[in-house]
Structures are given as structure tokens and as C-alpha cells.
Design a protein around this motif. Structure first.
Motif, mmCIF file in Angstrom:
data_model
loop_
_atom_site.group_PDB
_atom_site.id
_atom_site.type_symbol
_atom_site.label_atom_id
_atom_site.label_comp_id
_atom_site.label_asym_id
_atom_site.label_seq_id
_atom_site.Cartn_x
_atom_site.Cartn_y
_atom_site.Cartn_z
ATOM 1 N N ILE A 129 -10.610 3.490 8.633
ATOM 2 C CA ILE A 129 -10.669 2.211 7.927
ATOM 3 C C ILE A 129 -11.663 1.283 8.603
ATOM 4 O O ILE A 129 -12.536 0.688 7.949
ATOM 5 C CB ILE A 129 -9.278 1.562 7.890
ATOM 6 N N ASP A 130 -11.550 1.139 9.917
ATOM 7 C CA ASP A 130 -12.412 0.212 10.650
ATOM 8 C C ASP A 130 -13.883 0.596 10.529
ATOM 9 O O ASP A 130 -14.761 -0.278 10.535
ATOM 10 C CB ASP A 130 -12.002 0.173 12.127
ATOM 11 N N ALA B 9 0.831 -1.210 0.000
ATOM 12 C CA ALA B 9 0.000 0.000 0.000
ATOM 13 C C ALA B 9 0.862 1.253 0.000
ATOM 14 O O ALA B 9 0.580 2.239 -0.711
ATOM 15 C CB ALA B 9 -0.936 -0.001 1.208
ATOM 16 N N MET B 10 1.946 1.236 0.780
ATOM 17 C CA MET B 10 2.863 2.374 0.801
ATOM 18 C C MET B 10 3.531 2.559 -0.555
ATOM 19 O O MET B 10 3.656 3.683 -1.065
ATOM 20 C CB MET B 10 3.915 2.161 1.892
ATOM 21 N N ARG C 85 -4.668 4.377 0.264
ATOM 22 C CA ARG C 85 -3.856 5.453 0.822
ATOM 23 C C ARG C 85 -4.023 5.567 2.337
ATOM 24 O O ARG C 85 -3.078 5.910 3.053
ATOM 25 C CB ARG C 85 -4.216 6.779 0.144
ATOM 26 N N LEU C 86 -5.217 5.269 2.822
ATOM 27 C CA LEU C 86 -5.416 5.251 4.268
ATOM 28 C C LEU C 86 -4.557 4.173 4.920
ATOM 29 O O LEU C 86 -3.927 4.405 5.955
ATOM 30 C CB LEU C 86 -6.893 5.002 4.597
ATOM 31 N N ALA C 87 -4.549 2.983 4.301
ATOM 32 C CA ALA C 87 -3.726 1.897 4.835
ATOM 33 C C ALA C 87 -2.254 2.302 4.829
ATOM 34 O O ALA C 87 -1.514 2.027 5.790
ATOM 35 C CB ALA C 87 -3.951 0.627 4.015
ATOM 36 N N ALA C 88 -1.839 2.964 3.752
ATOM 37 C CA ALA C 88 -0.456 3.433 3.681
ATOM 38 C C ALA C 88 -0.178 4.477 4.758
ATOM 39 O O ALA C 88 0.876 4.466 5.401
ATOM 40 C CB ALA C 88 -0.176 4.008 2.299
#
Length: 462
Positions: free
Chosen positions: A189-190, A81-82, A157-160
Motif C-alpha cells: 500500500i505504502d 474495507a473488511m 482488499r489490501l487494506a482489509a
């Protein structure tokens, strides 16, 4: 690994994050001779096989799966993801899809903001879907890209951002060698929030966003709600305004979608909120977003632009730009916009405008600050000719009814009380109150309840 080595690695990581995932991404300035030919670019992207682009940038085991499945897998892999969030399309790529996409985003300019929308309208869905997975750092905030693709990109992008947050400072998290990921971003995210705009570095690292609540494909009406001060991802206002928007969407049964727009830096606290600079900065950004929204939903869908508290000042200044909305609603608004003395200061003086302000709301004391002070947010909305003032009324008379943070009215001792006083600023959002029902009516194009006393009509407006 010794302390010095860890610090070197951390320092390099910070540089990579700042270079690769500064997520308010704007295309580079175009060369003087660059002209975006939307038709030609779309043809180049359509004629090529997007799987060549996928094969070049994603692990081999992902090839053959659908874009939806691969997007979930990329978002679940922090390192990938990053990597993808920092990737940019190469104009010299041997893959025609990537090269044409690079030509689009590097050829954009402020005068050519409709080019991505024109291209995306001509793209097959699978091409658009794969672009969001392969280049989420570009698609996530790309005006003109379909909102569904931007949601996919911003999930990655949120995960990154959560993973990268172990390398850069944030609110209440000073630098040290071992860091926990930011819980405030993880809750986005959650909670399954769908963002069509994300800048995790805005507001001094507290984040800015635009969230889609509801289904645009079924909605006949769309509301854009601009929050009040401290509109940060890290603050409680993120979930508070999401829930407020959700309450209207749930009540409308598919006819309404809402967008919570906090796509700009916001002030925090009475001192900052007394100034207009944040509203002045936000207004052109909001105007551009509204133009993109109108292109995406079409002319048959009604759009209501609403602002609460400081968000009202943002809405007021945005009306000094050319925007295509059907109606405007000020909710406990800070004012009509800095420098605005009446509807004639707006580009569309005769646009339908509503004002909802409960008696005793403390924000009423900061309205009508003289402009020469450099403070304040224009005249009081309720006094402007042509404005329709809404009834705020009372709270529900059911003691088990919930306020907008899920406390029962009975436990608070406010069952059925008239909305007013110091708490009125938020009480207007309590579901099924008279004020909330009036807002729902405006958002869904129904006839709201008006106060008996109204400002005079604006001459020349039917």
C-alpha cells in the motif's frame, strides 16, 4: 476482557476471514440450466441507477461523492474495507445492478470466461467503477473486469488484508493474543503498487499477485514478466521485480507498460525449483490471464511474454497452451518447459523467441535434466532451433551507476565488468547494461543485439 473471551473473539474472527476474504475467489459452480447472456445482463445493469446499490451498502455520508473519492475513504477505514471485501452480490437483491452482477458471476464457468469482459465492454464507466468499490472481493480478481477497476478493488482488499492479518497467522508471526498488522502487506500500500490480482492466503500466507507498472492507455507495447522462485508478496522479490519492471517502463517514456505476473503458487529453494509441478499449475492460469490481457489491450498492442529463472519454465509450459503474444523472451531461464524437446511442442512453433543467458550463470547447470527423472524443465532454450540468442555484454562503465537494488557499481567494484559468473543471474537486470538494453529492445519491439553464433533456423518458419 479475560483471556478466554479474547480467544473466542479471535477464533470467530479467523472463521470470518477464511469465509469472507479467501481472496482467490472463484464464482460458485453454475446451475445446470444457467446461461450467461452478456447483452441482457449488461442492459439490466445499465438501465438501473447504480446509486441505489451504493446507498444500500455504503454509509450515507459517502453518497454523492465520486467512486474514486469513496474508494480512497473505504480503503482508509479498516472495518469498512473488511466488510466490503467479504461482500458478495445478492441475486435476489431488489437493486437491478446488484442482482444482474450476481447473475453474471454466479453464471460463469470455465467455458464462459469471456462473459465478464463482454458485459464490462457494454457498461457505463460509473457502473463499473462503483462495482469495484461496493464488491471489491469479487472485482479484484475477476477476469474480464478492466484492470483499472481491479486495481481499485485490490487497494481496498489490501487494506482489509492488513487489518485482518491481526487475526490470522503469517510468515514469522505465530499465533498470540495481541498481534501487529503485517508490514509486508502494508508496504504494498505504502509503495503505491497497483495490483490486478491479489491472493494474500496463497503460498502459505505469503501471498501471490499480479502488478501493473506503467500506463496501458498510452502504451504501444506490453511486457509480462514472470519472476523466478520465491515470488511471494512477503519476500524481497516483490519489490525487486516491481523495480525491474519499472526500470523498463521509465526508459520507454510511455510506450511500454509492464505486468509482473506471480498469480500462482511458486516454489522456493533449489529443491522445490527442480520440480515442474508449480510451473504446470501456473501455466493454464497465465494462459487465461494473457487471453484477458489481449482482450483489454486489443490487437494493435504488442505483447512480450518473458520469464526469468523459474519463470522461464512457467513461460515454456504456457506456450503449450493457445496464447496470443507477439514474442517470448527467456531470461536466465530454467528451461523450455517440462516435457518440451523443441519448438514443435509449442502451439505456435514459429513464434519469435529470444534467449538471454550470460556465460557462467549457475542456472545453466540445471538445464537439460532428462525428463524420465520427473525433474527439470525441458531442453535448454538456447539450443532450440529458431531461438535468437541475445548479447549479455557488460555492465555500465559509470561507477555511479546503480545496480537493481540501488548500490553503486563503483562501491561493488564491478564497473564495466563483463556480465558472467555466479552473480550474472541478477546482473542482467542492472539498468543500462548491455543485457538490460537488449531486454528493453525486445519489450519495445526494437532490434536487439544478437550473438554471432545462433541455433539453426526451424524448418518451415520464415
Amino acid at each position: 476482557m479475560n483471556r478466554t473471551t479474547r480467544r473466542v473473539i479471535a477464533g470467530v474472527s479467523v472463521l470470518l476471514v477464511l469465509l469472507a476474504v479467501t481472496t482467490t475467489w472463484w464464482p460458485p459452480a453454475p446451475r445446470e440450466s444457467t446461461v450467461v447472456d452478456s447483452v441482457e445482463i449488461a442492459e439490466r445493469m445499465t438501465d438501473a441507477d447504480p446509486m441505489r446499490m451504493v446507498e444500500a451498502h455504503l454509509p450515507a455520508e459517502y453518497v454523492g461523492s465520486s467512486p474514486e473519492v469513496v474508494a480512497e475513504r473505504v480503503a482508509a477505514d479498516p472495518l469498512l474495507a473488511m466488510e466490503r471485501s467479504g461482500a458478495r452480490p445478492d441475486p435476489d437483491s431488489p437493486n437491478p445492478t446488484e442482482a444482474a452482477f450476481a447473475a453474471l458471476v454466479t453464471g460463469m464457468s470455465a467455458e464462459d470466461s469471456t462473459a465478464p469482459g463482454d458485459v464490462y465492454q457494454r457498461l457505463p464507466r460509473d457502473v463499473a467503477d462503483w462495482l469495484a468499490v461496493v464488491f471489491p472481493g469479487v472485482v479484484g480478481n475477476l477476469a474480464g473486469a478492466p484492470f483499472e477497476n481491479r486495481v481499485t478493488a485490490n487497494r481496498i482488499r489490501l487494506a482489509a488484508s492488513v487489518a485482518e492479518s491481526t487475526y490470522w497467522p503469517g510468515p514469522d508471526r505465530p499465533w498470540h493474543d495481541e498481534r501487529e498488522p503485517r508490514a509486508d502487506f502494508q508496504r504494498v500500500i505504502d509503495g503505491g503498487h497497483r495490483l490486478v490480482y491479489l491472493d494474500p492466503l496463497a503460498n502459505d500466507g505469503q501471498g501471490s499477485w499480479v502488478e501493473l507498472v506503467g500506463d496501458l492507455s498510452t502504451a504501444r507495447h506490453v511486457g509480462v514478466l514472470v519472476p523466478g522462485g520465491s515470488a511471494f508478496i512477503s519476500s524481497d522479490n516483490f519489490t525487486r521485480y516491481s523495480d525491474r519492471a519499472g526500470s523498463f517502463v521509465d526508459a520507454a517514456g510511455g510506450d511500454l507498460a509492464m505486468l509482473v505476473w506471480a498469480g500462482s503458487p511458486f516454489p522456493s529453494g533449489w529443491i522445490q525449483e527442480a520440480g515442474s509441478s508449480w510451473a504446470a499449475d501456473a501455466a493454464p492460469r497465465l494462459a487465461e490471464f494473457l487471453a484477458d490481457l489481449r482482450r483489454q489491450v486489443g490487437g494493435d498492442t504488442t505483447i512480450t511474454l518473458a520469464g526469468h529463472s523459474y519463470g522461464g519454465a512457467v513461460v515454456g509450459m504456457t506456450e503449450t497452451y493457445d496464447i496470443d503474444v507477439d514474442r517470448v523472451m527467456h531470461i536466465a531461464s530454467a528451461g523450455a518447459g517440462y516435457g518440451v524437446s523443441g519448438p514443435r511442442d509449442y502451439t505456435s512453433p514459429c513464434r519469435t523467441r529470444y534467449d538471454l543467458m550470460a556465460p557462467g550463470d549457475p542456472i545453466g547447470y540445471v538445464q537439460d535434466v532428462p525428463g524420465f527423472t520427473g525433474l527439470g524443465h525441458g531442453v535448454e532454450v538456447a539450443d532450440m532451433p529458431g531461438v535468437l540468442r541475445l548479447v549479455t555484454g557488460s555492465l555500465p562503465d559509470d561507477p555511479q551507476a546503480l545496480d537493481d537494488v540501488n548500490r553503486t557499481l563503483g562501491s561493488l567494484g564491478i564497473t564495466g565488468k563483463e556480465i558472467g559468473g555466479i552473480h550474472a543471474h541478477s546482473e542482467v537486470f542492472i539498468p543500462n547494461s548491455d543485457a538490460w538494453s537488449n531486454m528493453l529492445a525486445v519489450f519495445t519491439g526494437e532490434e536487439p543485439r544478437l550473438l554471432t553464433r545462433q541455433p539453426p533456423a526451424l524448418p518451415g518458419c520464415d
